[in-house]
Motif scaffolding. Structure first.
Motif, PDB file in Angstrom:
ATOM      1  N   THR A  19      58.361  33.626  71.516  1.00  0.00           N
ATOM      2  CA  THR A  19      58.370  35.278  70.799  1.00  0.00           C
ATOM      3  C   THR A  19      58.989  35.566  72.375  1.00  0.00           C
ATOM      4  OG1 THR A  19      56.469  35.419  70.417  1.00  0.00           O
ATOM      5  CG2 THR A  19      56.416  37.615  72.217  1.00  0.00           C
ATOM      6  N   LEU A  20      60.683  36.196  72.964  1.00  0.00           N
ATOM      7  CA  LEU A  20      61.266  36.582  73.417  1.00  0.00           C
ATOM      8  C   LEU A  20      60.635  38.189  73.805  1.00  0.00           C
ATOM      9  CD1 LEU A  20      64.453  35.560  72.937  1.00  0.00           C
ATOM     10  CD2 LEU A  20      62.830  34.149  74.222  1.00  0.00           C
ATOM     11  N   HIS A  21      59.904  38.704  75.019  1.00  0.00           N
ATOM     12  CA  HIS A  21      58.866  40.130  75.264  1.00  0.00           C
ATOM     13  C   HIS A  21      60.298  41.110  75.577  1.00  0.00           C
ATOM     14  CE1 HIS A  21      54.840  38.801  74.768  1.00  0.00           C
ATOM     15  NE2 HIS A  21      55.891  37.631  74.797  1.00  0.00           N
ATOM     16  N   ASP A  22      61.523  40.164  76.212  1.00  0.00           N
ATOM     17  CA  ASP A  22      62.056  41.425  76.872  1.00  0.00           C
ATOM     18  C   ASP A  22      63.515  40.060  77.624  1.00  0.00           C
ATOM     19  OD1 ASP A  22      61.712  40.809  79.725  1.00  0.00           O
ATOM     20  OD2 ASP A  22      60.044  42.003  79.058  1.00  0.00           O
ATOM     21  N   LEU A  23      64.552  40.866  78.014  1.00  0.00           N
ATOM     22  CA  LEU A  23      65.752  39.923  78.621  1.00  0.00           C
ATOM     23  C   LEU A  23      65.628  40.777  79.705  1.00  0.00           C
ATOM     24  CD1 LEU A  23      68.409  39.464  76.273  1.00  0.00           C
ATOM     25  CD2 LEU A  23      66.480  38.001  76.520  1.00  0.00           C
ATOM     26  N   VAL A  24      63.838  40.726  80.467  1.00  0.00           N
ATOM     27  CA  VAL A  24      64.641  42.215  81.548  1.00  0.00           C
ATOM     28  C   VAL A  24      64.936  41.343  82.920  1.00  0.00           C
ATOM     29  CG1 VAL A  24      63.040  42.452  83.697  1.00  0.00           C
ATOM     30  CG2 VAL A  24      62.685  43.363  81.495  1.00  0.00           C
ATOM     31  N   PRO A  25      65.001  39.607  82.939  1.00  0.00           N
ATOM     32  CA  PRO A  25      65.490  38.974  84.316  1.00  0.00           C
ATOM     33  C   PRO A  25      67.310  39.193  83.941  1.00  0.00           C
ATOM     34  CG  PRO A  25      64.120  37.304  83.246  1.00  0.00           C
ATOM     35  CD  PRO A  25      63.934  38.904  82.946  1.00  0.00           C
ATOM     36  N   LEU A  26      67.640  39.394  82.808  1.00  0.00           N
ATOM     37  CA  LEU A  26      68.943  39.077  82.594  1.00  0.00           C
ATOM     38  C   LEU A  26      69.702  40.599  82.840  1.00  0.00           C
ATOM     39  CD1 LEU A  26      69.441  36.712  79.820  1.00  0.00           C
ATOM     40  CD2 LEU A  26      69.992  36.225  82.419  1.00  0.00           C
ATOM     41  N   LYS A  27      68.696  41.991  82.047  1.00  0.00           N
ATOM     42  CA  LYS A  27      69.440  42.900  81.976  1.00  0.00           C
ATOM     43  C   LYS A  27      69.276  43.736  83.487  1.00  0.00           C
ATOM     44  CE  LYS A  27      69.738  44.910  78.872  1.00  0.00           C
ATOM     45  NZ  LYS A  27      70.898  45.343  77.634  1.00  0.00           N
ATOM     46  N   LEU A  28      67.421  43.589  84.445  1.00  0.00           N
ATOM     47  CA  LEU A  28      67.712  44.244  85.331  1.00  0.00           C
ATOM     48  C   LEU A  28      67.380  42.795  86.454  1.00  0.00           C
ATOM     49  CD1 LEU A  28      66.661  46.404  83.743  1.00  0.00           C
ATOM     50  CD2 LEU A  28      64.993  46.783  86.114  1.00  0.00           C
ATOM     51  N   PRO A  29      68.976  41.825  86.898  1.00  0.00           N
ATOM     52  CA  PRO A  29      68.618  40.244  87.331  1.00  0.00           C
ATOM     53  C   PRO A  29      68.145  40.971  88.728  1.00  0.00           C
ATOM     54  CG  PRO A  29      70.914  41.364  87.536  1.00  0.00           C
ATOM     55  CD  PRO A  29      70.572  41.978  86.656  1.00  0.00           C
ATOM     56  N   TYR A  30      67.912  42.293  89.659  1.00  0.00           N
ATOM     57  CA  TYR A  30      67.849  41.763  90.917  1.00  0.00           C
ATOM     58  C   TYR A  30      66.788  42.468  90.537  1.00  0.00           C
ATOM     59  CZ  TYR A  30      68.791  46.696  88.163  1.00  0.00           C
ATOM     60  OH  TYR A  30      68.898  47.966  87.704  1.00  0.00           O
ATOM     61  N   ALA A  31      65.910  42.760  89.261  1.00  0.00           N
ATOM     62  CA  ALA A  31      64.362  43.227  90.050  1.00  0.00           C
ATOM     63  C   ALA A  31      63.256  41.752  89.602  1.00  0.00           C
ATOM     64  CB  ALA A  31      64.143  44.090  88.502  1.00  0.00           C
ATOM     65  N   THR A  32      63.546  40.360  89.630  1.00  0.00           N
ATOM     66  CA  THR A  32      62.473  39.514  89.292  1.00  0.00           C
ATOM     67  C   THR A  32      63.368  38.936  90.362  1.00  0.00           C
ATOM     68  OG1 THR A  32      64.356  38.125  87.817  1.00  0.00           O
ATOM     69  CG2 THR A  32      62.521  40.467  86.899  1.00  0.00           C
ATOM     70  N   LEU A  33      62.861  37.216  89.905  1.00  0.00           N
ATOM     71  CA  LEU A  33      62.839  36.325  90.688  1.00  0.00           C
ATOM     72  C   LEU A  33      63.458  34.732  89.906  1.00  0.00           C
ATOM     73  CD1 LEU A  33      59.546  36.614  93.639  1.00  0.00           C
ATOM     74  CD2 LEU A  33      62.380  37.230  94.235  1.00  0.00           C
ATOM     75  N   ASP A  34      63.450  35.118  88.923  1.00  0.00           N
ATOM     76  CA  ASP A  34      63.646  34.421  88.317  1.00  0.00           C
ATOM     77  C   ASP A  34      64.460  33.331  88.379  1.00  0.00           C
ATOM     78  OD1 ASP A  34      61.968  34.237  85.639  1.00  0.00           O
ATOM     79  OD2 ASP A  34      62.480  36.216  86.553  1.00  0.00           O
ATOM     80  N   ARG A  35      65.222  31.928  88.317  1.00  0.00           N
ATOM     81  CA  ARG A  35      66.480  31.466  88.171  1.00  0.00           C
ATOM     82  C   ARG A  35      67.279  31.816  87.243  1.00  0.00           C
ATOM     83  NH1 ARG A  35      64.292  25.700  89.681  1.00  0.00           N
ATOM     84  NH2 ARG A  35      62.734  25.792  87.849  1.00  0.00           N
ATOM     85  N   LYS A  36      68.021  32.415  87.494  1.00  0.00           N
ATOM     86  CA  LYS A  36      69.265  33.301  85.998  1.00  0.00           C
ATOM     87  C   LYS A  36      69.764  32.214  86.045  1.00  0.00           C
ATOM     88  CE  LYS A  36      66.916  37.184  87.327  1.00  0.00           C
ATOM     89  NZ  LYS A  36      66.897  37.048  88.640  1.00  0.00           N
ATOM     90  N   ARG A  37      70.592  31.534  86.412  1.00  0.00           N
ATOM     91  CA  ARG A  37      71.334  29.743  85.005  1.00  0.00           C
ATOM     92  C   ARG A  37      70.688  29.297  84.278  1.00  0.00           C
ATOM     93  NH1 ARG A  37      73.614  29.780  90.602  1.00  0.00           N
ATOM     94  NH2 ARG A  37      76.462  30.776  90.293  1.00  0.00           N
ATOM     95  N   LEU A  38      69.034  28.896  85.594  1.00  0.00           N
ATOM     96  CA  LEU A  38      68.254  28.574  83.660  1.00  0.00           C
ATOM     97  C   LEU A  38      67.533  29.035  82.868  1.00  0.00           C
ATOM     98  CD1 LEU A  38      66.077  26.257  86.510  1.00  0.00           C
ATOM     99  CD2 LEU A  38      68.122  25.254  84.921  1.00  0.00           C
ATOM    100  N   TYR A  39      66.983  30.515  83.316  1.00  0.00           N
ATOM    101  CA  TYR A  39      66.690  31.659  82.433  1.00  0.00           C
ATOM    102  C   TYR A  39      67.372  31.502  81.718  1.00  0.00           C
ATOM    103  CZ  TYR A  39      64.166  35.356  79.937  1.00  0.00           C
ATOM    104  OH  TYR A  39      63.812  36.478  79.814  1.00  0.00           O
ATOM    105  N   TYR A  40      68.829  32.107  81.339  1.00  0.00           N
ATOM    106  CA  TYR A  40      69.616  31.862  80.905  1.00  0.00           C
ATOM    107  C   TYR A  40      69.764  30.453  80.040  1.00  0.00           C
ATOM    108  CZ  TYR A  40      73.695  33.846  78.390  1.00  0.00           C
ATOM    109  OH  TYR A  40      75.197  34.062  77.812  1.00  0.00           O
TER     110      TYR A  40
END
Length: 448
Positions: free
Chosen positions: A165-186
């Protein structure tokens, strides 16, 4: 429906003591799977040890108190983790003796037929993925027909159909609003889209985002929406809210959810103070990343102050970090309105919960929220503080508007009943199994 079909879900969020929106999703998903007549497996990352007689005790201890920290000095833990990467991941069955007095934990989990656990499974998977770029392979004796991961995690179960289940893509749509490591998340989402047997989302908005950003074929991704139960024990709920909080029924506005950038709590507070209404605002939510920034007006002295239960709070604004679900539902039901002006949501459970309980809603006009609220809420641009201020003033002063929104919300909520959710899940699962029917000895989920 055949009872020999087995479906697994993970306990990544279910194991968190105070839960999350995804924990609520996992509970509802598990209950829906059981109601379809299937058997339900649970896969957890709780350390339960090698002694069978202690596993159930250690499992429920962690559910109630949180997963314990790894023992030893940091250097010792680092060496242990380094050695552990060369060992096969061990998975243990957690027996169900019925001897544990579960009490408040009863509503935390669905009725699993089988529970397995591997110590710190999700942390190990994260480290493995960061190091190798590959998903951790989990091997179980007699795996379920479908393993439904309720959240994007870098794990794949061998010998089954893996659904994420992919609830949303918030780390990619609002990258400034989360602390996820964006390269790994992508890279993780990219791997899921490429290798999963199927992808599940909880709104058309999220489904469209995944298709547009990752190019997944439309027949490999399904929007099931989601459902939630707001059933409450019979009793004098109104008296409880008044006695505990000094709040009159329909005499306060309510926000509930995490205090984090995407939830837009800072603009909500600004709009509420600007509205100059006398109706108090109650904020229920744990502080997350940048919470102090969102709550800066409460500590600036600009809003005035008063004492509530011995705590220094801004005038007319009460903040509570956590409430048991039963008490939260009572607050929702008795609120004058729920305000949920999120910048981006995969679904937006607070909107549905408020509508189910007959409470008017002010929400955002972005992402999935218009799908959930329909025409049954006051929808505003979440970046427009003035528009949010105006909506608060309208709902505060117009009782006829409040009644219309409450009635429309109750009707809108019927689009997301548990029966409709079960139907969507059934269709998705049966389609997944049908694709493998010729090559795997997997039972069909059709009616007996």
């Amino acid at each position: 429906m055949r009872s020999d079909v087995r479906i697994g879900i993970d306990g990544f969020n279910l194991a968190m003591p105070h839960g999350t929106g995804v924990a609520t999703y996992g509970l509802a998903l598990g209950e829906a799977i059981k109601s379809l007549g299937a058997q339900l497996d649970g896969v957890f990352g709780i350390p339960v040890g090698v002694r069978p007689e202690l596993r159930e005790i250690l499992f429920y201890e962690a559910l109630g108190r949180g997963i314990p920290q790894e023992a030893g000095l940091p250097a010792v833990r680092a060496v242990r983790r380094w050695i552990g990467q060369f060992r096969r991941t061990r998975v243990f069955d957690v027996a169900k003796s019925g001897l544990i007095v579960q009490g408040a934990l009863e509503r935390r989990l669905p009725q699993f037929d089988r529970i397995v656990s591997s110590a710190r499974l999700f942390e190990k998977a994260d480290r493995h993925f960061a190091r190798t770029g590959r998903f951790l392979t989990l091997r179980l004796p007699d795996p379920p027909a479908i393993m439904h991961w309720t959240y994007p995690v870098p794990i794949r179960m061998a010998g089954t159909n893996n659904v994420y289940t992919l609830h949303d893509l918030v780390p990619l749509k609002l990258p400034y609003a989360t602390l996820d490591r964006k390269r790994l998340y992508y890279r993780m989402i990219e791997t899921i889209v490429r290798d999963a047997e199927h992808v599940c989302t909880v709104s058309e908005s999220s489904r469209t985002d995944v298709i547009e950003q990752f190019g997944i074929a439309a027949d490999r991704i399904t929007n099931t929406y989601q459902s939630v139960s707001t059933a409450q024990p019979v009793g004098d709920r109104r008296g409880d809210v008044t006695a505990l909080f000094g709040l009159e029924p329909r005499g306060y506005f309510l926000y509930f959810g995490a205090i984090e950038p995407k939830k837009n709590v800072g603009r909500l507070i600004e709009a509420y103070l600007g509205s100059q209404v006398d109706t108090p605002l109650v904020l229920v939510g744990a502080r997350a990343w940048q919470a102090d920034e969102d709550l800066r007006l409460l500590s600036s002295g600009l809003a005035g102050s008063r004492n509530v239960f011995g705590n220094h709070v801004a005038s007319h604004i009460v903040q509570l970090e956590y409430l048991p679900r039963a008490l939260l539902l009572r607050l929702i039901e008795d609120a004058k309105g729920v305000i949920f002006p999120s910048l981006y949501e995969g679904f937006g459970l607070p909107v549905l919960e408020a509508m189910q309980l007959g409470t008017p809603v002010i929400t955002s006009d972005r992402s999935s929220l218009p799908e959930v609220a329909g025409a049954a809420a006051l929808a505003v641009d979440p970046y427009d503080v003035g528009a949010l201020t105006s909506a608060i003033q309208r709902l505060d002063r117009d009782d006829d508007l409040a009644r219309r929104l409450a009635a429309a919300g109750t009707e809108q909520a019927r689009l997301f009943t548990q029966d409709r959710y079960r139907e969507r899940l059934f269709t998705m699962y049966d389609m997944i199994l049908a694709k493998n029917r010729r090559t795997r000895s997997t039972p069909h989920m059709g009616s007996k």
